[in-house]
Scaffold this motif. Structure first.
Motif, PDB file in Angstrom:
ATOM      1  N   SER A  50      -8.554  -5.046  37.054  1.00 23.10           N
ATOM      2  CA  SER A  50      -7.895  -3.674  36.497  1.00 23.10           C
ATOM      3  C   SER A  50      -6.208  -3.897  36.030  1.00 23.10           C
ATOM      4  CB  SER A  50      -7.886  -2.774  37.730  1.00 23.10           C
ATOM      5  OG  SER A  50      -7.155  -3.282  38.738  1.00 23.10           O
ATOM      6  N   LYS A  95      -9.027  -1.806  28.691  1.00 28.74           N
ATOM      7  CA  LYS A  95     -10.019  -1.014  29.056  1.00 28.74           C
ATOM      8  C   LYS A  95     -11.242  -1.642  28.560  1.00 28.74           C
ATOM      9  CE  LYS A  95      -9.938   1.011  24.154  1.00 28.74           C
ATOM     10  NZ  LYS A  95      -9.553   2.427  23.453  1.00 28.74           N
ATOM     11  N   ASP A 138     -13.866  -5.317  32.272  1.00 31.84           N
ATOM     12  CA  ASP A 138     -14.403  -5.034  33.593  1.00 31.84           C
ATOM     13  C   ASP A 138     -14.882  -6.078  34.628  1.00 31.84           C
ATOM     14  OD1 ASP A 138     -14.246  -2.064  33.593  1.00 31.84           O
ATOM     15  OD2 ASP A 138     -15.428  -2.300  31.661  1.00 31.84           O
TER      16      ASP A 138
END
Length: 230
Positions: free
Chosen positions: A38, A43, A46
């Motif tokens: 994170s 974006k 993950d």
């Protein structure tokens, strides 16, 4: 970076020496990995646990076993974002906006959320007992039989003016074939133009996006020219 690792190792050494309880390092490892990814601020990056990755890859395959919902964690509850058409969840009367708060007699919390959501998947033909909370806070108990869900990633219709509308919600292994089928059907029915909608597309397999672009282009009366490297 090394300084950060050294700090963590120093803390771990002190905990191992002085803490009298048991430490679940598997959970700590997962939290650290998730937090680390994170911090990248990307974006498109993950972190997935083993179960989460398995679930994600199953969905990309175009089918998965479960009850047929898309969900998020909302205050420690399984919040239903979307119910897949013709799924066991839809047959059982679950609707978007509701919360699943109990699974097989176990209350859903922030702490067990990942474990509980994975447990809902299960095997085809087996049943799961759910406590479903509606927008008024009322909870009803239902039993839902799991089955294979075929993910519909391409939706199409003919709009006014003979405009073919094709929406792609995700790029799974079967998306390219379904996309071609939708385009061909609309062309056969007199489409004079096309509107392709990829808003809120959740992504998927790059191979699906890149595969055989000439099959798509030639349907619209043109093809990519030869590409040269210079």
């Amino acid at each position: 970076m090394l300084a950060g690792i050294d700090s963590f190792l120093e803390v771990k050494e002190q905990v191992d020496k002085n803490f009298v309880g048991d430490v679940d390092y598997s959970e700590i490892d997962g939290l650290l990995a998730d937090y680390y990814v994170s911090l990248l601020g990307d974006k498109y990056s993950d972190y997935y646990t083993e179960d989460e990755l398995k679930s994600y890859l199953n969905k990309l395959s175009g089918s998965f076993v479960g009850i047929g919902i898309s969900c998020t964690n909302k205050d420690g509850k399984i919040h239903v974002e979307k119910v897949i058409e013709n799924s066991p969840a839809m047959d059982a009367g679950i609707v978007a906006g509701e919360n699943i708060v109990i699974v097989d007699g176990v209350s859903v919390t922030n702490e067990n959320y990942d474990e509980i959501t994975s447990a809902i998947a299960g095997e085809a033909g087996t049943k799961v007992s759910l406590g479903v909370e509606n927008e008024n806070g009322e909870v009803r108990n239902i039993s839902v039989e799991r089955r294979e869900i075929i993910t519909q990633t391409v939706h199409s219709e003919m709009l006014d003016g003979k405009i073919g509308y094709v929406r792609i919600t995700q790029f799974s292994k079967a998306t390219d074939e379904k996309f071609i089928e939708a385009v061909d059907f609309l062309i056969e029915n007199g489409a004079k133009g096309f509107l392709f909608d990829v808003r809120d597309n959740s992504g998927g397999e790059l191979n699906c996006v890149m595969k055989n672009p000439e099959d798509v282009d030639c349907r619209f009366g043109f093809c990519f020219p030869d590409v040269y490297e210079i």
